[in-house]
Scaffold this active site. Sequence first.
Site, PDB file in Angstrom:
ATOM      1  N   HIS A 187     -41.703  56.274 -17.319  1.00 50.42           N
ATOM      2  CA  HIS A 187     -41.102  57.527 -17.791  1.00 50.42           C
ATOM      3  C   HIS A 187     -39.718  57.734 -17.193  1.00 50.42           C
ATOM      4  CE1 HIS A 187     -42.616  58.603 -13.821  1.00 50.42           C
ATOM      5  NE2 HIS A 187     -41.785  59.643 -13.828  1.00 50.42           N
TER       6      HIS A 187
ATOM      7  N   ARG B 162     -38.782  64.464  -3.324  1.00 49.02           N
ATOM      8  CA  ARG B 162     -37.903  64.191  -4.468  1.00 49.02           C
ATOM      9  C   ARG B 162     -37.031  65.402  -4.784  1.00 49.02           C
ATOM     10  NH1 ARG B 162     -40.120  63.594 -10.526  1.00 49.02           N
ATOM     11  NH2 ARG B 162     -39.605  65.805 -10.554  1.00 49.02           N
TER      12      ARG B 162
HETATM   13 FE   LIG Z   1     -40.763  60.327 -12.078  1.00 48.66          FE
END
Ligand SMILES: [Fe+2]
Length: 313
Positions: free
Chosen positions: A139, A304
């Site tokens: 993805h 992240r």
């Molecule tokens: Fe991702």
Amino acid sequence: MSTTTSAPPLPALIGPFHGHMPGPRLAARVPEGWDERPFTRFTVTPVAPLIGAEIDGISLADPIDPELFDELNRALLEWKVLFFRGQDITVEQHRDFAAHWGALESHPFIKELVSQPDAVEVVRLEKNEELSGYENAWHSDVTWRVSPSLGSVLRAVEVPAVGGDTLWADMAAAYDNLTPDMQEFLDGKVAVHDWMPLFGRGMDDATKEALRADFPEVEHPIVRTHPETGRKTLYVNRAFTQRVVGMDPVEGEALLQFLYAQAAFPEYQCRLRWQPGDVAFWDNRSTQHYAASDYSPQRRVMERITVIGDRPY
Ligand SMILES: [Fe+2]
């Protein structure tokens, strides 16, 4: 058939071996006419022919001046994924680094994984005995948004002794290697992207309905043009793309499966075996990624930060 071009019908376009017979599978790393110049502020060591380079000689804890930013951005555009090994940085330094590329995103569906309540842009992805890795589908990040991600900066906090690698695929190379007939067939085609089939699992109907108002299905071109390099890039992915607009559902699904399979060719890929402190910065406009979920019940903790991009065209 809803085909409107003069290209052959879809089955003939797809053919065996996902459209590529075994043999040399080479592609250009940068667009035609790209001005490749040496980097002066750091060293660049490729980890694969098309995608992925280690950047040495800088600390992400230090300020980034305009010249360094330009060189880092050029390296990102050329290599699509940059690896900074062994960085000792704080959450704030992580955030400051990413913010050079634009506004930061707060993720609406994995809020519970944010480690610092005051740092909503930092998504903490913590895997352990109870929760194993679920990012093992190719993805690009948040393509279900109207304006999906420009890029993501992922930092390894704690990693398994072995396993938990992340893989990236160069979707511009994948596009370039399609046949001219397939490229013509894709020209102007649009696909629907949606978060619900993946993130809606386990949600009750009322929650889904409430979120639907804020996050409706979105349409993106199947082939987008990179806003900085001008390069054409395949922009459909297994995690979030749902269907092709205006195509028979069965035929559209066959087309999508064929296009998803392009990310799986190792020649378009690179792979990082993480160590704590490693940082990867990737361009979500030109790549897809896959986090191997092969380490349960070991722990893998990552943080992240995602930079908001522009609307694909
Ligand atoms: Fe991702």
